[in-house]
Design an enzyme around this catalytic site. Structure first.
Site, short mmCIF file in Angstrom:
data_model
loop_
_atom_site.label_atom_id
_atom_site.label_comp_id
_atom_site.label_asym_id
_atom_site.label_seq_id
_atom_site.Cartn_x
_atom_site.Cartn_y
_atom_site.Cartn_z
N ARG A 113 12.89 9.83 -11.03
CA ARG A 113 13.47 8.79 -11.96
C ARG A 113 14.82 8.21 -12.90
NH1 ARG A 113 9.68 12.18 -16.18
NH2 ARG A 113 11.37 13.80 -14.86
N LYS A 134 4.21 26.68 -5.34
CA LYS A 134 3.99 27.51 -6.22
C LYS A 134 3.80 26.54 -7.53
CE LYS A 134 5.05 30.62 -7.96
NZ LYS A 134 6.42 30.23 -8.46
N HIS A 173 7.11 31.53 -1.00
CA HIS A 173 8.53 31.31 -0.08
C HIS A 173 8.26 32.72 0.59
CE1 HIS A 173 10.54 32.15 -4.04
NE2 HIS A 173 11.09 33.42 -3.80
N LYS A 177 10.47 35.73 3.46
CA LYS A 177 12.10 36.55 3.37
C LYS A 177 11.77 38.03 5.07
CE LYS A 177 12.50 36.10 -1.61
NZ LYS A 177 13.31 36.45 -2.07
N GLU A 193 13.42 41.74 -12.17
CA GLU A 193 14.49 40.44 -12.47
C GLU A 193 15.19 40.23 -13.48
OE1 GLU A 193 13.58 36.45 -10.59
OE2 GLU A 193 11.71 37.12 -11.10
N ASP A 198 3.05 33.39 -12.50
CA ASP A 198 4.20 32.88 -11.46
C ASP A 198 4.66 33.80 -10.52
OD1 ASP A 198 6.91 31.22 -11.37
OD2 ASP A 198 7.19 33.29 -12.91
N HIS A 236 3.92 35.75 -5.13
CA HIS A 236 4.53 36.84 -4.45
C HIS A 236 4.16 38.93 -3.94
CE1 HIS A 236 6.73 33.74 -4.29
NE2 HIS A 236 7.83 33.99 -5.63
N LYS A 261 10.83 39.87 -16.30
CA LYS A 261 12.06 39.16 -16.27
C LYS A 261 13.08 39.37 -17.51
CE LYS A 261 11.12 34.89 -14.38
NZ LYS A 261 11.82 34.41 -13.30
C1 BG6 Z 1 9.88 31.83 -7.91
C2 BG6 Z 1 9.12 32.43 -9.86
O1 BG6 Z 1 9.04 31.74 -7.68
O2 BG6 Z 1 10.39 33.58 -7.76
C3 BG6 Z 1 10.65 33.11 -10.48
O3 BG6 Z 1 8.71 30.58 -10.30
C4 BG6 Z 1 11.17 33.78 -9.84
O4 BG6 Z 1 10.43 33.01 -12.00
C5 BG6 Z 1 11.53 33.74 -8.20
O5 BG6 Z 1 12.45 34.17 -10.31
C6 BG6 Z 1 11.95 35.37 -7.48
O6 BG6 Z 1 12.51 34.77 -6.47
P1 BG6 Z 1 13.68 35.20 -5.57
O7 BG6 Z 1 13.35 34.95 -3.75
O8 BG6 Z 1 14.47 34.98 -6.28
O9 BG6 Z 1 13.27 36.69 -5.50
#
Ligand code: BG6
Length: 484
Positions: A57, A164, A194, A198, A232, A251, A256, A346
């Site tokens: 935008r 996602k 993702h 890895k 995290e 999330d 993951h 988190k």
């Molecule tokens: C994301 C989540 O998909 O993955 C985040 O939305 C998270 O909350 C992140 O921090 C973690 O990914 P990575 O590759 O940093 O471990």
């Protein structure tokens, strides 16, 4: 992948390609997508002719956008000025709101002029790096405007990359899938997790199925439990609205953590074809025992860090979990009775991602006593972050005259050779250009992973929401409850 596999992929790569990124001013584009693109460029893994077109935008000039991209990639690491300058020459900008047709018409004009310069119809990759509420809108416009239509059967493919969370539950995920199915063919759709890209996770299948050492032990007879952790230290700051709406289970739990579980628990695919691998990953989820109002009381802990309700965008009375620990049970012959403990949160003491396979205790009745009374068993640790390594803990005789045993570690680390480091987002883009969907999620995985996670989510109200301090130890948070 062997060398011929890579060469074949690179060959498939070398067709002019436009990377059209929606939501380029967002966090993901700045932190992950642009750095991945320039790293691929530096490694000469992008097509010779390519353009990165940011669509957003904000009313900025091409020069300002190039500066924005430069700043974003330099936040992560330094690059030779010559690489930066030549990469930025490929970067263009198309301004527009996502809800009006002009945006797509203008993008089409820009793409046509790029193609005319190349004298060829290029491939188009549409990356939806936007909040999920915008998916439907953008997808419909892409289809209506004709932008997502390939040039012809042979040239100029078009593909959609979707981030996602893919839906919010079974129903919304299915609705999104139906929309995608009406607008695109399944081979055009790349649903990203993702974590599947890895390196250490991609190594799991190689490690399990290329070594005769582990596969015979990979079952309930020899494995006592499996721990999957994604810890995290960062908080939800800056993502309050999204996080309050989703929580840790949506999330990272539905995707993951469950994908890590799938790689550990799946059966050997009949070959390495995308459909065979995805079929086996999906099959694991169908064996997951769903939670009920009763069983949630003995398998799940949820908690929220103090201060979460003060984050911008978070409701003052939010009961969203920023931490969970749950035991997943897989009801099949290989895994019946083996708890898979998934834990994530988190604002924890440290950032750490790892999978620990705890083998059954072989020291019970061992013919040699332990040097100290230790709780250790043989275990295999697959570290994903911050190290990328595999370690095996095993027992050896203490050197010397004594007849005692002690634990030692054997390990392999990817970090010993820094040149092999590939960021997961580089692989996401690389595989998408090459048309390899193996490490992307299919509809069956989406559906069955949501079914399991929603059985937890829907029953969370039956267990207390514990509170923890920023920087707490995950074990201490788990001990707040006697649910595990
Ligand atoms: C994301 C989540 O998909 O993955 C985040 O939305 C998270 O909350 C992140 O921090 C973690 O990914 P990575 O590759 O940093 O471990």
């Amino acid at each position: 992948m062997n060398n011929s596999g890579i060469n074949e992929k690179i060959h498939r790569h070398n067709v002019p390609t436009i990377f059209a990124i929606f939501g380029v001013t967002g966090d993901l584009a700045q932190k992950k997508i642009f750095p991945a693109l320039i790293d691929l460029y530096q490694k000469k893994l992008l097509p010779e002719k390519f353009a990165v077109v940011g669509i957003a935008r904000r009313d900025i000039s091409r020069e300002d956008f190039q500066k924005f991209v430069r700043d974003a990639v330099l936040k992560k690491k330094t690059y030779d000025e010559s690489i930066l300058v030549s990469f930025l020459e490929h970067v263009q900008y198309s301004q527009g709101n996502f809800d009006v047709s002009e945006t797509y018409i203008n993008s089409q004009k820009l793409f046509d002029s790029i193609d005319a310069g190349w004298g060829q119809c290029s491939n188009k990759l549409f990356y939806l790096s936007v909040p999920p509420v915008l998916y439907e809108l953008i997808l419909n416009h892409l289809a209506d405007s004709g932008l997502s239509v390939p040039c012809d059967d042979m040239n100029g493919w078009t593909r959609i990359l979707i981030e996602k969370p893919f839906g919010k539950d079974v129903e919304t995920a299915q609705k999104l899938d139906i929309l995608l199915g009406t607008l695109f063919k399944e081979e055009q759709v790349y649903r990203i997790d993702h974590y599947l890209e890895k390196q250490t996770l991609q190594n799991i299948l190689a490690f399990r199925f290329s070594n005769t050492l582990f596969e015979p032990l990979w079952n309930r007879k020899h494995i006592e439990s499996v721990d999957i952790k994604l810890f995290e230290s960062n908080t939800a700051k800056g993502r309050g609205v999204f996080y309050d709406d989703n929580g840790a289970l949506r999330d990272v739990g539905q995707n993951h953590l469950l994908q890590m579980l799938a790689l550990i628990a799946m059966e050997q695919p009949k070959d390495l074809h995308c459909s065979s691998v995805r079929k086996e990953r999906a099959r694991v989820f169908t064996y997951l025992q769903k939670y009920t109002k009763k069983s949630i009381k003995t398998g799940v802990v949820r908690a929220q860090y103090n201060g979460f309700r003060d984050e911008e965008g978070v409701a003052k009375d939010s009961d969203t979990e920023t931490f969970f620990s749950l035991v997943a049970r897989i009801k099949n012959r290989r895994w019946r009775g083996v708890p898979f403990r998934l834990t994530s949160g988190k604002a924890l003491k440290e950032s750490r991602v790892e999978i620990i396979i705890n083998f059954k205790d072989a020291t019970k009745g061992s013919f040699m006593p332990m040097q100290h009374e230790m709780q250790e068993h043989n275990k295999l640790t697959i570290s994903i972050q911050p190290e990328e390594k595999i370690a095996i803990l095993f027992w050896v005789k203490v050197p010397g005259f004594e007849h005692k045993i002690e634990p030692k570690e054997l390990y392999f680390s990817y970090h010993e050779d820094a040149s092999v480091h590939i960021d997961a987002y580089e692989k996401v883009l690389f595989d998408c250009i090459a048309g390899d969907q193996t490490s992307f999620i299919n509809t069956a995985e989406v559906k069955s992973s949501w079914k399991f996670i929603m059985s937890v989510k829907d029953n969370l109200r039956h267990i207390p929401l514990h509170k923890y301090h920023i920087g707490d130890n995950p074990e201490d948070i788990m001990s707040l409850s006697n649910n595990l």
